[in-house]
Write an enzyme that holds these catalytic residues in place. Structure first.
Site, PDB file in Angstrom:
ATOM      1  N   LYS A 289       0.912  -1.301  -0.108  1.00 38.95           N
ATOM      2  CA  LYS A 289      -0.045  -0.101  -0.030  1.00 38.95           C
ATOM      3  C   LYS A 289       0.816   1.359  -0.208  1.00 38.95           C
ATOM      4  O   LYS A 289       1.893   1.445   0.752  1.00 38.95           O
ATOM      5  CB  LYS A 289      -0.777   0.118   1.228  1.00 38.95           C
ATOM      6  CG  LYS A 289      -2.091   0.789   1.342  1.00 38.95           C
ATOM      7  CD  LYS A 289      -2.892   0.585   2.456  1.00 38.95           C
ATOM      8  CE  LYS A 289      -4.382   1.729   2.376  1.00 38.95           C
ATOM      9  NZ  LYS A 289      -5.202   1.211   3.537  1.00 38.95           N
ATOM     10  N   GLU A 375     -18.355  -6.123  11.215  1.00 40.52           N
ATOM     11  CA  GLU A 375     -19.390  -5.417  12.238  1.00 40.52           C
ATOM     12  C   GLU A 375     -20.316  -6.265  12.934  1.00 40.52           C
ATOM     13  O   GLU A 375     -20.564  -6.102  14.003  1.00 40.52           O
ATOM     14  CB  GLU A 375     -20.008  -4.494  11.550  1.00 40.52           C
ATOM     15  CG  GLU A 375     -19.342  -3.216  10.966  1.00 40.52           C
ATOM     16  CD  GLU A 375     -18.543  -3.514   9.864  1.00 40.52           C
ATOM     17  OE1 GLU A 375     -17.778  -2.447   9.217  1.00 40.52           O
ATOM     18  OE2 GLU A 375     -18.552  -4.679   9.096  1.00 40.52           O
ATOM     19  N   ARG A 403     -24.257  -2.692   8.941  1.00 39.34           N
ATOM     20  CA  ARG A 403     -23.951  -4.048   8.588  1.00 39.34           C
ATOM     21  C   ARG A 403     -24.403  -5.022   9.813  1.00 39.34           C
ATOM     22  O   ARG A 403     -24.215  -6.230   9.650  1.00 39.34           O
ATOM     23  CB  ARG A 403     -22.504  -3.969   7.955  1.00 39.34           C
ATOM     24  CG  ARG A 403     -22.308  -3.195   6.730  1.00 39.34           C
ATOM     25  CD  ARG A 403     -20.667  -2.958   6.798  1.00 39.34           C
ATOM     26  NE  ARG A 403     -20.279  -4.300   6.220  1.00 39.34           N
ATOM     27  CZ  ARG A 403     -19.372  -4.639   5.074  1.00 39.34           C
ATOM     28  NH1 ARG A 403     -19.718  -3.548   4.316  1.00 39.34           N
ATOM     29  NH2 ARG A 403     -19.183  -5.548   4.777  1.00 39.34           N
TER      30      ARG A 403
END
Length: 642
Positions: A289, A375, A403
């Site tokens: 990244k 979640e 969620r």
């Protein structure tokens, strides 16, 4: 412009079809130019930088090998899609990213046929790719045609159960589709959990160019230092096979891991898969990244989300803050409480920084849990912590808590467990747009029996609400607060414990009462100031609670005024609807009482500044003023003097 990077090859590429004649060497050059263009664009707009830089070579390879938009390329979350947008007929608008009327920071079906499936929440791409594959095989018709289905999903997103649900179904259906596991060991926060550790073990001893060939004795394919270690490589292959077996047990052929920044590896693998794949296949790609931009590579979050920045130094151009952020206030107060009470703990889902829990994680690591992008698990985990005698704060963005809603209902509310929900990013959030707006939590939390729902009007009120939540053991309690800076109010020396279900009066006036829930209170005050110049002094009250309502205060406002207007940063079905229900049950409307409810409009509002978004929603001070004049039957003077 002189500060733009030189991109002679990229300048010739308007769409992926233009890449078909390029040599592999030219594709390497194109990737270099694409990376520079991405850095340049995000430096002027701000946005998600690190994720896009990590997939530059992968983006080039996918568009070079496959035939988009006929082939459906689905980016999970899609905050890594900026390079993809540059290559797909949107380079001329790339410097409008995340601005009003500009390009979305995520993939968006209405924006381009090259975005076959919109995203912004994680872990949906494999389900979508499978849907496209089945639609193709059933003869589905779309304007661009239906070809391959390719999902690109990060290792962080693979921690969500939905990704495995989709893989399980895909393996069962045995449809030809491609999943690329973009493994950068780094989602927004460092990835957590057994899956991340497992993926790390797969490449504990880089590089693995062709381990399957090594296993057959072709040790010469390994770089020189590894030739003597061919036996060790075979042992590693066994370990990798365990990993490969995990995916293969779900019905996927497994290839990898391969270097996602090396087009000499990416291109042959993708071409081979395109030519030969039969059923579902998973390609495990290793990336970094922030790759290719030192300030991003060295940042703790690898340049995940940035403000506008200086391209040379990477220094972000953030306006100086005059007030603490709501998120920071929550995080600070939670740490103070945790210092006094060893039963207080915190749960978040892959957003420790975003929810203000970094300080808690640093000070009390044994009581702060980042469960990854999960979640549903996070909510039930918090519920059981509460059942076990702890005092959990479940800190999630409003848009992400959606969620875990089934778990909020079944595992928390029905069992009346005292989970404290800290709901960040409530209301409209700005540049992330509709996908990240906290529009629905007032409604979906207030509907639940036994749930207490609060909203902070300013940062001082948030301090009181954090302490009130900590002390509330009778059942679940939630408090919501927006993104960004507070109002700049004086902070309390000693937090108050708020009486559950009791609001507060702000100012007393006549004729009309304005009942605010949340941070529109500031705009409500501004509207009242403008109205006073017209001889109208409204009463202002801060509800504090949407559940339970301050029945006594509301009915007194009704008794003392001609009209009542509620104002909230949420969709219809929330606070105003509960007030209307109360008034209807009390027969207030039978006598012709005037009531209005200002809520977010029944539409998804595209990205802009929060102020512009609330202007679109007709919820700033001028619109509140206009609503008062309308309900009182006072004509508003529209003439403008020359």
């Amino acid at each position: 412009m002189s500060d733009r990077p030189s991109t002679p090859l990229l300048d010739q590429i308007a769409r992926p079809a233009d890449m078909k004649g390029l040599s592999d060497a030219q594709l390497v050059q194109l990737a270099h130019e694409l990376r520079q263009e991405t850095i340049s664009a995000v430096s002027t707009t701000g946005g998600h930088l690190g994720a896009g830089l990590g997939v530059v070579e992968l983006t080039v390879a996918l568009h070079a090998v496959f035939n988009t938009p006929r082939d459906k390329l689905i980016w999970d979350v899609s905050h890594q899609s900026y390079p993809h947008k540059i290559l797909t007929e949107r380079r001329d608008r790339i410097r409008t990213l995340r601005t009003k009327g500009g390009l979305s920071g995520f993939t968006k079906r209405s924006e381009s046929p090259y975005d076959p499936f919109g995203a912004a929440h994680s872990s949906t791409s494999i389900s979508a790719a499978l849907g496209f594959s089945v639609a193709r095989d059933l003869g589905g018709v779309v304007p661009e045609g239906l070809g391959e289905a390719i999902a690109v999903i990060g290792d962080g997103a693979m921690s969500a159960g939905m990704a495995f649900e989709a893989m399980n179904n895909a393996g069962h259906l045995d449809k030809r589709m491609i999943v690329i596991l973009n493994d950068n060991e780094m989602s927004i926060a460092p990835p957590v959990g057994a899956l991340s550790s497992y993926l790390s073990r797969l490449y504990a001893e880089e590089p693995f160019q062709e381990l399957k060939a090594v296993a057959k004795g072709a040790a010469s394919l390994l770089p020189e230092p590894f030739r003597e270690g061919a036996k060790r490589a075979k042992d590693m292959l066994k370990g990798m096979a365990v990993g490969g077996t995990m995916f293969e047990s779900l019905g996927f052929s497994y290839i990898g891991p391969i270097d996602g920044h090396d087009l000499d590896q990416l291109l042959p693998v993708l071409r081979t898969v395109k030519a030969r794949a039969r059923g579902p296949i998973l390609i495990h790609v290793l990336t970094k990244k922030g790759k290719g931009y030192a300030p991003a590579e060295t940042a703790r979050d690898k340049g995940h989300a940035t403000a506008k920045f200086d391209m040379v130094t990477g220094e972000q151009k953030k306006a100086p803050s005059n007030a603490p952020s709501y998120t920071g206030v929550f995080g600070d107060e939670l740490v103070k409480l945790a210092a006094k009470d060893d039963k207080i703990c915190a749960v978040t889902a892959a957003m420790p920084d975003g929810t203000g829990l970094s300080l808690m994680a640093e000070r009390y690591p044994s009581r702060c849990f980042d469960v990854g992008i999960a979640e549903q698990h996070g909510v039930t985990f918090a519920a059981a912590l509460a059942a076990g005698g702890m005092k959990p704060f479940c800190a999630m963005y409003s848009t992400f808590l959606q969620r875990g809603y089934d778990q909020v209902v079944h595992d928390v509310a029905i069992q009346r467990l005292p989970v404290r929900f800290a709901i960040d990013r409530a209301g409209l959030v700005g540049a992330d747009g509709a996908t990240h707006a906290g529009s629905f939590d007032i409604g979906f939390m207030s509907n639940l029996p036994g749930m207490v729902v609060m909203a902070a009007a300013d940062e001082a009120e948030l301090v009181h609400m954090v302490h009130t939540a900590a002390a509330h053991d009778a059942g679940p309690i939630a408090f919501r607060y927006p993104r960004g800076e507070g109002e700049g109010v004086e902070m309390p020396e000693e937090p108050q414990l708020l009486e559950i279900g009791k609001g507060r009066m702000i100012q007393t006036g006549k004729r009309v009462a304005l009942l605010s829930f949340g941070t529109r209170l500031g705009e409500t005050r501004k509207a009242a100031e403008a109205l006073s110049a017209k001889g109208i002094t409204p009463t202002i009250a801060d509800a504090r609670f949407a559940k339970p309502l301050d029945r006594e205060m509301i009915l007194k406002l009704v008794a003392d005024h001609e009209a009542l207007i509620t104002i909230e940063e949420g969709a219809v079905g929330g606070f105003g609807s509960h007030v209307a229900q109360l008034l209807a049950d009390e027969g207030v409307f039978d006598a012709g009482f005037k009531f209005r409810s200002m809520v977010l409009p029944d539409t998804f509002i595209d990205q802009a500044s929060p102020k512009d978004m609330y202007e679109t929603a007709a919820m700033n001070a001028p619109q509140i003023e206009a609503k008062v004049l309308e309900v009182l039957g006072v004509a508003q003077i529209g003439e403008k003097r020359a």
